[in-house]
Design an enzyme around this catalytic site. Structure first.
Site, PDB file in Angstrom:
ATOM      1  N   LYS A 141      24.753  39.855  86.520  1.00  0.00           N
ATOM      2  CA  LYS A 141      25.319  38.526  86.805  1.00  0.00           C
ATOM      3  C   LYS A 141      26.835  38.543  86.666  1.00  0.00           C
ATOM      4  O   LYS A 141      27.559  38.082  87.555  1.00  0.00           O
ATOM      5  CB  LYS A 141      24.740  37.497  85.809  1.00  0.00           C
ATOM      6  CG  LYS A 141      25.517  36.193  85.730  1.00  0.00           C
ATOM      7  CD  LYS A 141      24.857  35.187  84.827  1.00  0.00           C
ATOM      8  CE  LYS A 141      25.366  35.124  83.412  1.00  0.00           C
ATOM      9  NZ  LYS A 141      26.716  34.578  83.222  1.00  0.00           N
ATOM     10  N   ASN A 142      27.313  39.103  85.550  1.00  0.00           N
ATOM     11  CA  ASN A 142      28.745  39.000  85.269  1.00  0.00           C
ATOM     12  C   ASN A 142      29.593  39.991  86.069  1.00  0.00           C
ATOM     13  O   ASN A 142      30.825  39.924  86.028  1.00  0.00           O
ATOM     14  CB  ASN A 142      28.998  39.129  83.759  1.00  0.00           C
ATOM     15  CG  ASN A 142      28.460  37.916  83.015  1.00  0.00           C
ATOM     16  OD1 ASN A 142      28.144  36.896  83.633  1.00  0.00           O
ATOM     17  ND2 ASN A 142      28.350  38.015  81.699  1.00  0.00           N
ATOM     18  N   CYS A 154      27.781  27.540  80.184  1.00  0.00           N
ATOM     19  CA  CYS A 154      27.063  27.213  78.952  1.00  0.00           C
ATOM     20  C   CYS A 154      28.004  26.605  77.913  1.00  0.00           C
ATOM     21  O   CYS A 154      29.175  27.000  77.826  1.00  0.00           O
ATOM     22  CB  CYS A 154      26.437  28.474  78.372  1.00  0.00           C
ATOM     23  SG  CYS A 154      24.984  29.015  79.266  1.00  0.00           S
ATOM     24  N   ARG A 179      35.928  26.892  75.642  1.00  0.00           N
ATOM     25  CA  ARG A 179      36.170  27.687  76.849  1.00  0.00           C
ATOM     26  C   ARG A 179      37.356  27.199  77.686  1.00  0.00           C
ATOM     27  O   ARG A 179      37.191  26.805  78.846  1.00  0.00           O
ATOM     28  CB  ARG A 179      34.890  27.768  77.686  1.00  0.00           C
ATOM     29  CG  ARG A 179      33.694  28.255  76.892  1.00  0.00           C
ATOM     30  CD  ARG A 179      32.509  28.577  77.741  1.00  0.00           C
ATOM     31  NE  ARG A 179      32.584  29.887  78.367  1.00  0.00           N
ATOM     32  CZ  ARG A 179      31.611  30.415  79.098  1.00  0.00           C
ATOM     33  NH1 ARG A 179      30.505  29.746  79.300  1.00  0.00           N
ATOM     34  NH2 ARG A 179      31.747  31.612  79.624  1.00  0.00           N
ATOM     35  N   ASP A 198      27.105  38.232  74.107  1.00  0.00           N
ATOM     36  CA  ASP A 198      25.956  37.839  74.930  1.00  0.00           C
ATOM     37  C   ASP A 198      24.629  38.389  74.408  1.00  0.00           C
ATOM     38  O   ASP A 198      23.572  38.078  74.945  1.00  0.00           O
ATOM     39  CB  ASP A 198      26.157  38.309  76.383  1.00  0.00           C
ATOM     40  CG  ASP A 198      27.307  37.584  77.059  1.00  0.00           C
ATOM     41  OD1 ASP A 198      27.776  36.570  76.509  1.00  0.00           O
ATOM     42  OD2 ASP A 198      27.751  38.048  78.128  1.00  0.00           O
ATOM     43  N   ARG A 229      19.614  30.924  84.914  1.00  0.00           N
ATOM     44  CA  ARG A 229      21.009  31.125  85.327  1.00  0.00           C
ATOM     45  C   ARG A 229      21.395  32.594  85.277  1.00  0.00           C
ATOM     46  O   ARG A 229      22.339  33.005  85.940  1.00  0.00           O
ATOM     47  CB  ARG A 229      21.950  30.333  84.421  1.00  0.00           C
ATOM     48  CG  ARG A 229      21.809  28.837  84.619  1.00  0.00           C
ATOM     49  CD  ARG A 229      22.892  28.105  83.924  1.00  0.00           C
ATOM     50  NE  ARG A 229      24.162  28.735  84.194  1.00  0.00           N
ATOM     51  CZ  ARG A 229      25.258  28.543  83.506  1.00  0.00           C
ATOM     52  NH1 ARG A 229      25.223  27.728  82.480  1.00  0.00           N
ATOM     53  NH2 ARG A 229      26.379  29.143  83.827  1.00  0.00           N
TER      54      ARG A 229
HETATM   55  N1  EPU Z   1      39.633  32.060  76.275  1.00  0.00           N
HETATM   56  C1  EPU Z   1      40.733  31.246  76.115  1.00  0.00           C
HETATM   57  N2  EPU Z   1      41.473  30.923  77.223  1.00  0.00           N
HETATM   58  C2  EPU Z   1      41.149  31.386  78.453  1.00  0.00           C
HETATM   59  C3  EPU Z   1      40.023  32.232  78.608  1.00  0.00           C
HETATM   60  C4  EPU Z   1      39.290  32.554  77.490  1.00  0.00           C
HETATM   61  O1  EPU Z   1      41.035  30.801  75.024  1.00  0.00           O
HETATM   62  O2  EPU Z   1      41.853  31.058  79.419  1.00  0.00           O
HETATM   63  C5  EPU Z   1      38.814  32.375  75.104  1.00  0.00           C
HETATM   64  C6  EPU Z   1      37.398  31.800  75.233  1.00  0.00           C
HETATM   65  O3  EPU Z   1      37.362  30.446  74.841  1.00  0.00           O
HETATM   66  C7  EPU Z   1      36.600  32.693  74.353  1.00  0.00           C
HETATM   67  C8  EPU Z   1      37.284  34.056  74.535  1.00  0.00           C
HETATM   68  O4  EPU Z   1      38.577  33.781  75.043  1.00  0.00           O
HETATM   69  O5  EPU Z   1      36.709  32.290  73.031  1.00  0.00           O
HETATM   70  C9  EPU Z   1      36.545  34.988  75.480  1.00  0.00           C
HETATM   71  O6  EPU Z   1      36.444  34.431  76.761  1.00  0.00           O
HETATM   72  P1  EPU Z   1      36.404  35.324  78.075  1.00  0.00           P
HETATM   73  O7  EPU Z   1      37.410  34.749  79.008  1.00  0.00           O
HETATM   74  O8  EPU Z   1      36.506  36.749  77.727  1.00  0.00           O
HETATM   75  O9  EPU Z   1      34.960  35.022  78.623  1.00  0.00           O
HETATM   76  P2  EPU Z   1      34.542  34.467  80.047  1.00  0.00           P
HETATM   77  O10 EPU Z   1      35.246  35.210  81.105  1.00  0.00           O
HETATM   78  O11 EPU Z   1      34.583  32.998  80.037  1.00  0.00           O
HETATM   79  C10 EPU Z   1      32.637  36.223  80.325  1.00  0.00           C
HETATM   80  C11 EPU Z   1      31.159  36.162  80.611  1.00  0.00           C
HETATM   81  C12 EPU Z   1      30.447  35.618  79.402  1.00  0.00           C
HETATM   82  C13 EPU Z   1      30.725  36.525  78.214  1.00  0.00           C
HETATM   83  C14 EPU Z   1      32.245  36.642  77.994  1.00  0.00           C
HETATM   84  C15 EPU Z   1      32.630  37.603  76.893  1.00  0.00           C
HETATM   85  C16 EPU Z   1      31.068  35.755  82.978  1.00  0.00           C
HETATM   86  C17 EPU Z   1      30.718  34.857  84.091  1.00  0.00           C
HETATM   87  N3  EPU Z   1      30.925  35.286  81.752  1.00  0.00           N
HETATM   88  O12 EPU Z   1      33.027  34.886  80.059  1.00  0.00           O
HETATM   89  O13 EPU Z   1      29.060  35.662  79.707  1.00  0.00           O
HETATM   90  O14 EPU Z   1      30.142  36.003  77.059  1.00  0.00           O
HETATM   91  O15 EPU Z   1      32.870  37.079  79.210  1.00  0.00           O
HETATM   92  O16 EPU Z   1      32.099  38.850  77.151  1.00  0.00           O
HETATM   93  O17 EPU Z   1      31.437  36.893  83.194  1.00  0.00           O
HETATM   94  C18 EPU Z   1      26.817  35.015  79.574  1.00  0.00           C
HETATM   95  O18 EPU Z   1      26.587  35.837  80.468  1.00  0.00           O
HETATM   96  O19 EPU Z   1      25.915  34.448  78.911  1.00  0.00           O
HETATM   97  C19 EPU Z   1      28.206  34.686  79.262  1.00  0.00           C
HETATM   98  C20 EPU Z   1      28.554  33.614  78.584  1.00  0.00           C
END
Ligand code: EPU
Length: 419
Positions: free
Chosen positions: A22-23, A116, A121, A305, A397
């Site tokens: 997915k990711n 989620c 976020r 995750d 999802r």
């Molecule tokens: N963060 C910020 N500002 C930003 C972006 C992120 O403060 O602009 C913070 C977030 O709030 C969080 C941390 O940085 O505390 C990590 O966020 P990250 O941006 O790395 O995560 P993401 O890109 O939103 C992806 C995956 C998530 C997975 C995380 C960490 C996708 C679609 N989602 O999320 O997957 O947990 O990386 O590995 O790729 C899941 O699959 O269940 C899922 C939530």
């Protein structure tokens, strides 16, 4: 609303091929918008978030053919003004459309992304980086209004190795003027897959998988066929389900190096793990042991995750384990539901203390998020008697057909219509 009904007690056994990630698929779909031509993807999982993304891409003018074995995207003609708002707020990855569309269309208006409720976020890292690259961004109450005459390559240092921000910068940089450098980039395998996809399409990206990534913009792109990597989180979920049910399973389609941190924990819990080259075998015969503290971290650390699923499995281990959640501040929602099943879990701030009980007891519980839902399914498989996991939509999802997969491994699970 649909729910999963599980009768616990069966050790999982057998072999399973893991679905596409997915990711990895979501950023790759967004990146396919960069190319005025055709992309064919194999292994794109048929999950709700991918369906949302396809709907959004169709609204932009993409022609998309979706078959069981492939997805064909023709992004020759795009019009960001036609972007449908219906699905934007339902998923996190809609923010990646910013990086993809700004170079192609010059301007667009996006809703804030959803996903989620595992934390606040924010998207500040995405927006600050794109601003530095010359995108004019105005944040309104519900929308983000963006425009740019020319995106410019820049050296960007991320204060935190955000997966999404790293992906957004890479995608935007492909059509930017000059070279972009990302320092403190995320190193997740899905970043490597995105870069591999874009490089096969003709772009020039170096260093993906390290904390410094360089992207040369404006390389000419061409049609490609690409196979998306296997889903390491789905694989980890099934390995943990086998660990928790004292099962013995073989999984195919993921690389062991992507699961190293989890497999160490499995071994510490008393499971036997074998690297069989193209597959991983996990054998769990006895009651598991608790482990020393677990800290979720960006890759190569323990994936956030998989934190909820670990909590389920450790809830019947011998002794006490503490899990520290360092990535998302609200990712312990599943602990209360596990408590209904008899687990002893105390939450304090970002720490969960799990004291292993002898058995979980099946009962109705409610999924609060995607991975938490998968964790409750694992708990249901481990428990005595029947469990109902409500809100199956969360699990759909990210898991293409978790019922089919687990049944293939001998589980007693089905989808029912809840109240
Ligand atoms: N963060 C910020 N500002 C930003 C972006 C992120 O403060 O602009 C913070 C977030 O709030 C969080 C941390 O940085 O505390 C990590 O966020 P990250 O941006 O790395 O995560 P993401 O890109 O939103 C992806 C995956 C998530 C997975 C995380 C960490 C996708 C679609 N989602 O999320 O997957 O947990 O990386 O590995 O790729 C899941 O699959 O269940 C899922 C939530």
């Amino acid at each position: 609303m649909a729910a999963f009904k599980i009768t616990g007690g069966e050790p999982l056994a057998g072999c399973i091929e893991i679905q596409g990630s997915k990711n990895a698929a979501l950023p790759i779909l967004a990146a396919a918008l960069l190319h005025r031509g055709v992309t064919i993807l194999y292994g794109c999982p048929n999950i709700l978030d991918v369906q949302y993304m396809i709907k959004i891409m169709r609204s932009l003018g993409c022609e998309i053919e979706q078959e069981i074995s492939y997805l064909k995207i023709d992004a020759s003609e795009l019009n960001a003004e036609h972007l449908s708002r219906e699905c934007l707020g339902k998923m996190r990855s809609s923010i990646l459309l910013l990086g993809a569309l700004i170079g192609r269309c010059g301007s667009l208006t996006l809703d804030y992304p959803g996903g989620c409720t595992i934390g606040s976020r924010p998207i500040d890292l995405h927006l600050n980086a794109l601003k530095a690259m010359g995108v004019h961004i105005q944040e309104k109450e519900e929308q983000i209004v963006c425009s740019s005459n020319q995106i410019c390559g820049k050296r960007i240092r991320l204060p935190y190795p955000s997966v999404g921000a790293t992906e957004n910068i890479i995608i935007a940089a492909v059509l930017a003027e000059g070279v972009t450098w990302i320092d403190n980039a995320a190193k997740e395998p899905e970043i490597i897959d995105l870069a591999r996809f874009l490089n096969q399409m003709g772009s020039c990206i170096h260093g993906a998988g390290t904390d410094c990534i360089g992207i040369l913009g404006k390389c000419s792109l061409h049609d490609i066929e690409y196979s998306i990597m296997g889903d390491r989180i789905v694989a980890g979920t099934y390995l943990l389900a086998a660990a928790g049910t004292r099962g013995n399973i073989e999984i195919k389609g993921v690389q062991i190096k992507e699961l190293q941190a989890l497999l160490h924990i499995c071994e510490e819990m008393g499971c036997r793990v074998q690297n069989c080259g193209t597959s991983i075998v996990l054998d769990s015969k006895h009651r598991l042991f608790s482990v020393k503290d677990i800290h979720t971290q960006p890759f190569p650390g323990v994936a956030t995750d998989l934190q909820s699923q670990l909590m389920s499995v450790l809830s019947t281990a011998r002794g006490e384990t503490t899990i520290y959640e360092h990535v998302f501040e609200n990712r312990f929602q599943t602990a209360e539901e596990l408590g209904r099943m008899g687990a002893d879990i105390q939450i304090k701030n970002n720490r969960a203390v799990i004291r292993g009980v002898k058995k979980l007891k099946g009962c109705p519980v409610c999924a609060k998020d995607l991975r938490g839902g998968a964790a409750l399914i694992i708990a249901g498989l481990m428990a005595e008697g029947d469990s109902i996991v409500e809100n199956s939509i969360f699990v759909e999802r990210g898991y293409q057909d978790i019922c089919k997969d687990l049944k293939q491994l001998g589980a007693n699970i089905k989808v029912i219509n809840g109240d």
